[in-house]
Scaffold this motif. Structure first.
Motif, PDB file in Angstrom:
ATOM      1  N   ASP A 216       0.815  -1.218   0.000  1.00  0.00           N
ATOM      2  CA  ASP A 216       0.000   0.000   0.000  1.00  0.00           C
ATOM      3  C   ASP A 216       0.846   1.264   0.000  1.00  0.00           C
ATOM      4  OD1 ASP A 216      -2.383  -1.483   0.092  1.00  0.00           O
ATOM      5  OD2 ASP A 216      -2.265  -1.630   2.282  1.00  0.00           O
ATOM      6  N   PHE A 217       2.114   1.134   0.405  1.00  0.00           N
ATOM      7  CA  PHE A 217       2.948   2.324   0.548  1.00  0.00           C
ATOM      8  C   PHE A 217       4.364   2.026   0.042  1.00  0.00           C
ATOM      9  CE2 PHE A 217       5.240   5.801   2.432  1.00  0.00           C
ATOM     10  CZ  PHE A 217       4.312   6.834   2.442  1.00  0.00           C
ATOM     11  N   TYR A 218       4.920   2.983  -0.714  1.00  0.00           N
ATOM     12  CA  TYR A 218       6.241   2.836  -1.301  1.00  0.00           C
ATOM     13  C   TYR A 218       7.081   4.089  -1.015  1.00  0.00           C
ATOM     14  CZ  TYR A 218       4.293  -1.073  -3.978  1.00  0.00           C
ATOM     15  OH  TYR A 218       3.695  -2.253  -4.323  1.00  0.00           O
ATOM     16  N   ASP A 219       8.352   3.968  -1.269  1.00  0.00           N
ATOM     17  CA  ASP A 219       9.196   5.155  -1.232  1.00  0.00           C
ATOM     18  C   ASP A 219       8.959   6.018  -2.466  1.00  0.00           C
ATOM     19  OD1 ASP A 219      10.579   4.489   1.179  1.00  0.00           O
ATOM     20  OD2 ASP A 219      11.779   3.053   0.034  1.00  0.00           O
ATOM     21  N   LEU A 220       8.733   5.343  -3.608  1.00  0.00           N
ATOM     22  CA  LEU A 220       8.626   6.059  -4.879  1.00  0.00           C
ATOM     23  C   LEU A 220       7.620   5.380  -5.798  1.00  0.00           C
ATOM     24  CD1 LEU A 220       9.644   8.084  -7.050  1.00  0.00           C
ATOM     25  CD2 LEU A 220      11.467   6.435  -7.569  1.00  0.00           C
ATOM     26  N   VAL A 221       6.703   6.184  -6.326  1.00  0.00           N
ATOM     27  CA  VAL A 221       5.809   5.730  -7.388  1.00  0.00           C
ATOM     28  C   VAL A 221       6.211   6.462  -8.664  1.00  0.00           C
ATOM     29  CG1 VAL A 221       3.456   5.671  -8.280  1.00  0.00           C
ATOM     30  CG2 VAL A 221       3.875   5.214  -5.867  1.00  0.00           C
ATOM     31  N   VAL A 222       6.502   5.704  -9.705  1.00  0.00           N
ATOM     32  CA  VAL A 222       6.825   6.274 -11.016  1.00  0.00           C
ATOM     33  C   VAL A 222       5.617   6.068 -11.911  1.00  0.00           C
ATOM     34  CG1 VAL A 222       8.382   6.211 -12.991  1.00  0.00           C
ATOM     35  CG2 VAL A 222       9.264   5.709 -10.704  1.00  0.00           C
ATOM     36  N   ILE A 223       5.099   7.151 -12.478  1.00  0.00           N
ATOM     37  CA  ILE A 223       3.914   7.065 -13.330  1.00  0.00           C
ATOM     38  C   ILE A 223       4.352   7.238 -14.774  1.00  0.00           C
ATOM     39  CG2 ILE A 223       1.624   7.995 -13.819  1.00  0.00           C
ATOM     40  CD1 ILE A 223       1.566   9.055 -10.961  1.00  0.00           C
ATOM     41  N   GLY A 224       4.271   6.164 -15.533  1.00  0.00           N
ATOM     42  CA  GLY A 224       4.696   6.182 -16.929  1.00  0.00           C
ATOM     43  C   GLY A 224       5.879   5.274 -17.153  1.00  0.00           C
ATOM     44  N   GLY A 225       5.813   4.443 -18.209  1.00  0.00           N
ATOM     45  CA  GLY A 225       6.845   3.444 -18.454  1.00  0.00           C
ATOM     46  C   GLY A 225       7.682   3.689 -19.684  1.00  0.00           C
ATOM     47  N   GLY A 226       7.810   4.960 -20.105  1.00  0.00           N
ATOM     48  CA  GLY A 226       8.706   5.271 -21.212  1.00  0.00           C
ATOM     49  C   GLY A 226      10.146   5.322 -20.744  1.00  0.00           C
ATOM     50  N   PRO A 227      11.059   5.843 -21.569  1.00  0.00           N
ATOM     51  CA  PRO A 227      12.469   5.902 -21.175  1.00  0.00           C
ATOM     52  C   PRO A 227      12.698   6.638 -19.861  1.00  0.00           C
ATOM     53  CG  PRO A 227      12.259   6.299 -23.520  1.00  0.00           C
ATOM     54  CD  PRO A 227      10.868   6.269 -22.967  1.00  0.00           C
ATOM     55  N   ALA A 228      11.991   7.749 -19.626  1.00  0.00           N
ATOM     56  CA  ALA A 228      12.166   8.491 -18.373  1.00  0.00           C
ATOM     57  C   ALA A 228      11.678   7.669 -17.185  1.00  0.00           C
ATOM     58  CB  ALA A 228      11.424   9.823 -18.436  1.00  0.00           C
ATOM     59  N   GLY A 229      10.516   7.040 -17.315  1.00  0.00           N
ATOM     60  CA  GLY A 229       9.978   6.244 -16.220  1.00  0.00           C
ATOM     61  C   GLY A 229      10.822   5.019 -15.935  1.00  0.00           C
TER      62      GLY A 229
ATOM     63  N   SER B 151      17.618   0.456  -7.751  1.00  0.00           N
ATOM     64  CA  SER B 151      19.015   0.089  -7.538  1.00  0.00           C
ATOM     65  C   SER B 151      19.635   0.841  -6.365  1.00  0.00           C
ATOM     66  CB  SER B 151      19.835   0.341  -8.803  1.00  0.00           C
ATOM     67  OG  SER B 151      19.928   1.731  -9.078  1.00  0.00           O
ATOM     68  N   GLU B 152      19.048   1.973  -5.997  1.00  0.00           N
ATOM     69  CA  GLU B 152      19.570   2.760  -4.885  1.00  0.00           C
ATOM     70  C   GLU B 152      18.787   2.542  -3.596  1.00  0.00           C
ATOM     71  OE1 GLU B 152      19.800   6.772  -6.268  1.00  0.00           O
ATOM     72  OE2 GLU B 152      21.120   6.242  -7.947  1.00  0.00           O
ATOM     73  N   GLY B 153      18.020   1.470  -3.558  1.00  0.00           N
ATOM     74  CA  GLY B 153      17.402   1.071  -2.303  1.00  0.00           C
ATOM     75  C   GLY B 153      16.022   1.617  -2.028  1.00  0.00           C
ATOM     76  N   LEU B 154      15.440   2.349  -2.972  1.00  0.00           N
ATOM     77  CA  LEU B 154      14.086   2.855  -2.765  1.00  0.00           C
ATOM     78  C   LEU B 154      13.066   1.782  -3.155  1.00  0.00           C
ATOM     79  CD1 LEU B 154      14.378   6.469  -4.271  1.00  0.00           C
ATOM     80  CD2 LEU B 154      14.539   5.787  -1.863  1.00  0.00           C
ATOM     81  N   ARG B 155      12.076   1.582  -2.302  1.00  0.00           N
ATOM     82  CA  ARG B 155      11.002   0.650  -2.668  1.00  0.00           C
ATOM     83  C   ARG B 155      10.168   1.334  -3.746  1.00  0.00           C
ATOM     84  NH1 ARG B 155       6.903  -2.982   1.069  1.00  0.00           N
ATOM     85  NH2 ARG B 155       6.367  -4.390  -0.650  1.00  0.00           N
ATOM     86  N   THR B 156      10.253   0.790  -4.966  1.00  0.00           N
ATOM     87  CA  THR B 156       9.781   1.501  -6.161  1.00  0.00           C
ATOM     88  C   THR B 156       8.721   0.689  -6.884  1.00  0.00           C
ATOM     89  OG1 THR B 156      11.972   2.511  -6.438  1.00  0.00           O
ATOM     90  CG2 THR B 156      10.514   2.513  -8.355  1.00  0.00           C
ATOM     91  N   VAL B 157       7.681   1.373  -7.334  1.00  0.00           N
ATOM     92  CA  VAL B 157       6.686   0.759  -8.203  1.00  0.00           C
ATOM     93  C   VAL B 157       6.465   1.675  -9.403  1.00  0.00           C
ATOM     94  CG1 VAL B 157       4.734   1.771  -6.935  1.00  0.00           C
ATOM     95  CG2 VAL B 157       4.362  -0.230  -8.381  1.00  0.00           C
ATOM     96  N   LEU B 158       6.476   1.078 -10.587  1.00  0.00           N
ATOM     97  CA  LEU B 158       6.219   1.809 -11.823  1.00  0.00           C
ATOM     98  C   LEU B 158       4.832   1.442 -12.322  1.00  0.00           C
ATOM     99  CD1 LEU B 158       8.588   2.378 -14.817  1.00  0.00           C
ATOM    100  CD2 LEU B 158       6.315   1.465 -15.223  1.00  0.00           C
ATOM    101  N   VAL B 159       4.047   2.437 -12.699  1.00  0.00           N
ATOM    102  CA  VAL B 159       2.677   2.217 -13.161  1.00  0.00           C
ATOM    103  C   VAL B 159       2.576   2.677 -14.609  1.00  0.00           C
ATOM    104  CG1 VAL B 159       0.249   2.721 -12.765  1.00  0.00           C
ATOM    105  CG2 VAL B 159       1.838   2.658 -10.829  1.00  0.00           C
ATOM    106  N   GLU B 160       2.145   1.773 -15.481  1.00  0.00           N
ATOM    107  CA  GLU B 160       2.035   2.075 -16.907  1.00  0.00           C
ATOM    108  C   GLU B 160       0.630   1.739 -17.390  1.00  0.00           C
ATOM    109  OE1 GLU B 160       1.946   2.851 -20.690  1.00  0.00           O
ATOM    110  OE2 GLU B 160       3.660   3.494 -19.476  1.00  0.00           O
ATOM    111  N   ARG B 161       0.012   2.621 -18.127  1.00  0.00           N
ATOM    112  CA  ARG B 161      -1.380   2.409 -18.540  1.00  0.00           C
ATOM    113  C   ARG B 161      -1.529   1.479 -19.736  1.00  0.00           C
ATOM    114  NH1 ARG B 161      -3.772   6.122 -22.487  1.00  0.00           N
ATOM    115  NH2 ARG B 161      -2.104   7.148 -23.649  1.00  0.00           N
TER     116      ARG B 161
END
Length: 558
Positions: free
Chosen positions: A231-244, A253-263
């Motif tokens: 339910d909770f992360y350090d970082l949510v990335v919205i978009g799965g292109g090159p920037a995301g 890779s730097e230890g942040l609990r990360t989730v990427l969301v792509e539509r």
């Protein structure tokens, strides 16, 4: 005892025209192998071939085929010869009488026979089972395993069928395409109990039929992750292109609990590119799909979660948490958010284009359609790099490719190396100062009306394929009244928010926004969605990495 088969749907098939013998063979097979294999019996070569075809369409495996030699209409050798075309990896056994031994020996060369058994085989413990045990072991050790694939049945000129195929292709999901008008397509429809009125039909590798599925349902059934594990992360990335993807790689890779969301599918517009030749480190070029696949696997290796077919519809600030809301009403929260939503190609507003989208009119490269363009005349609308890359790719098999450019030439918007390649391609032509006035066709694109911008003169040309690469519309409407944007919808960040020397309205921190930080502290932007961004793959990846560095700075001071 035979080892357990990898799938309960793996088959041992026996065919004999004598019902008593057929039942006896099946009985002995079930007694020994019934717990691990499915035993299928038939009483003629024709019915056995039909059973094999049905098994093939459903994606079942066939390990061993036992056929009696003396069958009317189609003897055992003739049957095994045709069965070889359907299941070339299955082990083949011929049941013969002593008088037919020479025929069985000849069959070793005709159908690559694995073994022949003399009837009767009693007791099976001595004469049948040892032979089959060896054949099954050899089959398990061979490369019999087909690549698991999804089957799609649809109509050639169907926008929804095109969408499903593009979704699967861009998400690296293997699939096989069947036209609903062809025999194999009709067999699949019948097996799924469908009459073909609602298409496409998607059959997943486990045999589940999906009728005209939407992206979230399709993603969930073909093994793509759609639900966050926390339910909770350090970082949510919205978009799965090159920037995301860049943000996900560096964040995880730097230890942040990360989730990427792509539509839709990771890669964004870059993922649809047939070839990128100016990306650092790839002197021979790399396709957008290859680059995307490597980046996605890299992010997953470092522990980033990647969610597909999840549409984000809202962003809220709840104390120190940044809450991301999905279209289905669910949400996920994090300490920080990176907006990497990218851009989409603008739609042509010419009459007929909307109705024919997916039926000859495509936005982006639609690489799944390239094979169907062989020997055809293709029109590409746009003059930037994406249009040039698509022109070069499609020109390999097309009869002709025509670039329709509103401007006077390609120099203002396309890289020099691409312009040189286009000039040297014999089947690519450029029509400058030309726009599409209208698209015509009943169930698919048949003609285009082109207009000269300077003279106003129009021309009607035959066309079945048009790929559109015009402009860039940011996917940011859902941020209205939350994150500041410019007049075109691009997100303002860093210096653009403090151009007058003052922090943005509502900014409560005693520091100015970081370089890629929006007017909402802890919410950053990277890539094409940012106002005044470079609109290049390398710069998007760089901004994704830089945004993570600024996330760390934000978290340390929070």
């Amino acid at each position: 005892m035979a080892q357990a088969a990898e799938s309960a749907r793996t088959v041992i098939l026996t065919v004999d025209d004598d019902p008593g013998v057929s039942r006896a063979v099946a009985r002995d097979l079930r007694r020994r192998y019934g717990e691990s294999y499915r035993i299928v019996r038939a009483e003629s070569g024709e019915s056995a071939l039909e059973a094999l075809r049905e098994l093939k369409l459903r994606g079942d495996l066939v390990a061993v085929i036992l056929a009696d030699y003396r069958m009317p209409q189609m003897n055992g050798i003739e049957f095994l010869e045709q069965a070889l075309d359907v299941y070339p990896g299955a082990r083949r056994v011929l049941l013969t009488a002593y008088a037919d031994t020479n025929a069985a020996i000849d069959a070793i060369n005709v159908v690559d026979l694995d073994h022949y058994l003399l009837k009767p085989w009693d007791p099976p413990e001595e004469k049948l089972y040892p032979v089959l045990d060896d054949l099954l072991e050899a089959w398990r050790c061979s490369d019999y395993r087909p690549v698991p694939s999804t089957k799609v049945v649809g109509h050639r000129w169907s926008a929804r069928s095109s969408d499903v195929r593009e979704f699967l292709a861009r998400n690296q999901v293997p699939y096989r395409w069947y036209s609903a008008d062809e025999p194999e397509g009709r067999r699949l429809l019948a097996a799924a109990g469908q009459d073909g009125h609602r298409l496409p039909l998607v059959i997943t590798p486990d045999g589940t039929p999906l009728v005209a599925p939407e992206a979230p349902e399709l993603a969930a059934h073909v093994g793509l992750a759609t639900t966050p594990t926390a339910d909770f992360y350090d970082l949510v990335v919205i978009g799965g292109g090159p920037a995301g993807l860049g943000s996900a790689v560096y964040g995880a890779s730097e230890g942040l609990r990360t989730v990427l969301v792509e539509r839709s599918a990771t890669g964004g517009q870059a993922g649809q590119s047939s070839r990128i030749e100016n990306y650092l480190g790839f002197p021979d070029g790399v396709s957008g799909g290859q680059l995307t696949d490597r980046a996605r696997r890299q992010a997953a290796k470092f522990g980033a979660e990647i969610l597909t077919a999840r549409e984000v519809t809202g962003l809220e600030v709840n104390g120190a948490a940044r809450v991301v809301r999905f279209s289905d009403g669910s949400s996920v929260a994090a300490h920080s958010v990176i907006l990497a939503t990218g851009v989409s190609y603008r739609q042509l507003d010419a009459p007929g284009c909307t109705d024919l989208t997916g039926c000859g009119v495509y936005y982006g490269s639609a690489l799944t359609e390239a094979a169907s363009c062989q020997g055809q005349d293709i029109f590409i609308v746009g003059g930037a790099n994406s249009a040039g890359q698509a022109a070069m790719y499609l020109s390999r098999g097309a009869k002709s490719v025509t670039l329709l450019v509103r401007g006077p030439d390609l120099a203002a918007s396309m890289s020099h190396y691409l312009i040189q390649q286009i000039n040297e391609a014999p089947n690519i032509s450029v029509r400058a100062r030309t726009v599409v006035e209208a698209a015509h066709g009943s169930d698919h694109l048949e003609q285009l009306t082109l207009r000269d911008v300077d003279t106003g003169e129009t021309e009607l040309v035959d066309a079945q394929w048009m790929f559109v690469f015009i402009g860039a519309a940011p996917l940011t409407d859902w941020l209205d009244e939350i994150v500041l944007r410019d007049d075109h919808g691009f997100i303002l960040a860093g210096p653009d928010l403090t151009a007058d020397g003052r922090p943005p309205a509502g900014w409560e921190l005693d520091r100015p926004p970081y370089h890629l930080e929006t007017n909402v502290p802890g919410v950053f932007v990277a890539g094409d969605a940012r106002a005044e961004s470079a609109k290049r793959v390398a710069s998007a990846v760089g901004e994704g990495a830089m945004a993570v560095m600024l996330v760390h700075r934000y978290l340390e001071q929070s």
